[in-house]
Design an enzyme around this catalytic site. Structure first.
Site, PDB file in Angstrom:
ATOM      1  N   LYS A  86       0.832  -1.199   0.000  1.00 46.28           N
ATOM      2  CA  LYS A  86       0.000   0.000   0.000  1.00 46.28           C
ATOM      3  C   LYS A  86       0.871   1.256   0.000  1.00 46.28           C
ATOM      4  O   LYS A  86       2.058   1.213   0.316  1.00 46.28           O
ATOM      5  CB  LYS A  86      -0.913   0.023   1.239  1.00 46.28           C
ATOM      6  N   ASP A  87       0.236   2.375  -0.350  1.00 42.07           N
ATOM      7  CA  ASP A  87       0.931   3.654  -0.346  1.00 42.07           C
ATOM      8  C   ASP A  87       1.418   3.988   1.060  1.00 42.07           C
ATOM      9  O   ASP A  87       0.759   3.661   2.051  1.00 42.07           O
ATOM     10  CB  ASP A  87      -0.003   4.756  -0.829  1.00 42.07           C
ATOM     11  N   LYS A  88       2.553   4.682   1.158  1.00 45.00           N
ATOM     12  CA  LYS A  88       3.082   5.039   2.471  1.00 45.00           C
ATOM     13  C   LYS A  88       2.329   6.217   3.081  1.00 45.00           C
ATOM     14  O   LYS A  88       1.760   6.093   4.165  1.00 45.00           O
ATOM     15  CB  LYS A  88       4.570   5.377   2.370  1.00 45.00           C
TER      16      LYS A  88
END
Length: 465
Positions: A86-88
């Site tokens: 997932k995106d940070k």
């Protein structure tokens, strides 16, 4: 290197349809980008070996969180399984399966992490096992292409116009299935560069690129570290100056400190899924360039033509690779009808050792792209780490999105929006602090990039996503 150069290096050129974008900035704060994984939970069994947990992470990249969790549990990171990265800079919710006692996992306390133990299971998770991701994304500072601020009613009208134009061009609820900038690195597209070295079994080249390749808008200490590596390849000197957050680079250097010249061993310090991502990113670059070439040639992405390869769309939105068909004149009408109904999808190559290309117009486009990339003769065999060898695959040219909505989002005090917003637009960027904020909601199949759908609406440099 400019944002436009980075987009071009990833093959991200062109859009699905005509339209005026809304510009704007994503991820001004963590709460502005929310992702929730949607899929089945592994079958729970009180006698199961593994612990199943639901984790909610704030500002954690998945691989780094898994590595930290593994160290706290005293296990290898390869004993933690998850379905997707997932995106940070976001708030993300997903399942993990952990090969550790349930009470030990439940006792873990980490900043910006919520862990909910669901139970025990005999089942692991595979990469891509979840069905979809549900997104709630706020874009702030919407602006016209000249940088002037947009009001909400105008920005919403632009989003709806692009939505309708995409529907006309591609069909209801579809957009180009480009592979997003996070696969490559939005400010340092290093992964396909490393991937080229991997498939050439050039492990020194792979490590050199990962440690030393420059980017744009990097922190000064990161720029210094990478420059020292490029200039000297001095392991000990680099260990003295390496920024704390570059954990994977530090692991590589520490290995080289103990075993100089063991380049393949240093590369193996990356998590297994990240090693594989290097090869996948090179394939992804080729796929993106094929989409761009089709658009430039005026070809459709969603309606088949003779020579196209179509695949059966499964319930989770993925292509059934066992049921691919090359389209000829005898079946074109029937195939087109099923593509329109969403049962089939036109595909393009993710090239590999067993990929084949026809002499049709679609096949010639694929061969031309690979020739221009210098990959047409590549066998994709990786002797140093055989599991990174790739046979190749195919990916749908378009993908569906659902549950779409757009609305005006409430304002937030500037001091809550982070330094990126406070610094204002960089040269060439398309957003304005006085522009409106919009909130978009939608669901996408796993393996599909929310930033790519947002790119269609925003039409802004990659540094704004």
């Amino acid at each position: 290197m400019t944002p436009a150069d980075i987009a071009a290096s990833c093959g991200l050129t062109g859009y699905a349809c005509d339209g005026e974008g809304i510009g704007g900035l994503l991820k001004s704060r963590f709460e502005d980008f929310r992702v929730e994984e949607v899929g089945r939970t592994p079958a729970l069994d009180g006698k199961g070996r593994f612990t199943v947990v639901k984790v909610t992470l704030t500002n954690w990249e998945t691989n780094r969180f898994v590595g930290k969790l593994a160290r706290k549990l005293g296990i290898s990171k390869n004993r933690i399984w998850f379905s997707g990265t997932k995106d940070k800079r976001a708030i993300t919710t997903q399942l993990l399966v952990v090969d550790a006692p349930q009470n030990k996992v439940a006792s873990i306390d980490m900043p910006d992490v919520e862990i909910e133990v669901l139970g025990r299971s005999h089942q692991k998770l595979g990469f891509g096992d979840h069905n979809s991701n549900r997104f709630t994304i706020t874009v702030r500072g919407c602006a016209d292409s000249d940088g002037s601020p947009l009001e909400a009613k105008d920005a919403i009208a632009r989003v709806n116009a692009i939505f309708e134009n995409m529907e006309v061009r591609l069909g209801a609820g579809k957009f180009p299935n480009w592979i997003g900038p996070q696969r490559f690195g939005a400010t340092r597209p290093v992964t396909p560069v490393v991937g080229r070295s991997v498939i050439a079994d050039d492990w020194k080249g792979a490590v050199d690129a990962y440690l030393g390749m420059p980017g744009i808008y990097q922190q000064p200490e990161v720029v210094q570290f990478r420059q020292i590596w490029r200039d000297s390849e001095d392991v000990e000197k680099c260990l003295e100056v390496i920024p704390k957050h570059l954990g994977f680079e530090r692991d590589m250097l520490q290995h080289l400190s103990k075993k100089p010249e063991d380049w393949v061993g240093a590369f193996r310090k990356l998590p297994n899924n990240l090693q594989l991502m290097m090869v996948h990113s090179l394939q992804s670059e080729a796929f993106n360039r094929i989409i761009a070439s089709r658009l430039q040639a005026g070809l459709t992405l969603s309606e088949p033509i003779e020579g196209d390869v179509v695949g059966l769309v499964q319930d989770n939105g993925k292509i059934d690779m066992a049921k691919l068909v090359e389209v000829d004149s005898d079946i074109l009408t029937r195939i087109a009808r099923n593509c329109k109904r969403g049962r089939l999808a036109v595909t393009a190559a993710l090239p590999g050792g067993e990929s084949a290309y026809s002499n049709s117009q679609p096949g010639e486009i694929e061969k031309q792209v690979l020739a221009e990339m210098g990959l047409i003769e590549e066998d994709w065999q990786v002797k140093g780490i055989p599991r990174l060898t790739s046979k190749g695959s195919r990916r749908a040219l378009t993908v569906s999105f659902s549950e779409f909505s757009v609305e005006e989002a409430g304002g937030v005090e500037a001091d809550h929006l982070g330094g990126r917003y406070a610094d204002g637009p960089r040269e060439g960027e398309v957003w304005h602090p006085d522009g409106c904020s919009l909130r978009l909601r939608f669901a996408l199949p796993s393996g599909t990039y929310a930033t790519i759908l947002m790119r269609e609406f925003m039409r802004a440099p990659l540094t704004q996503y």
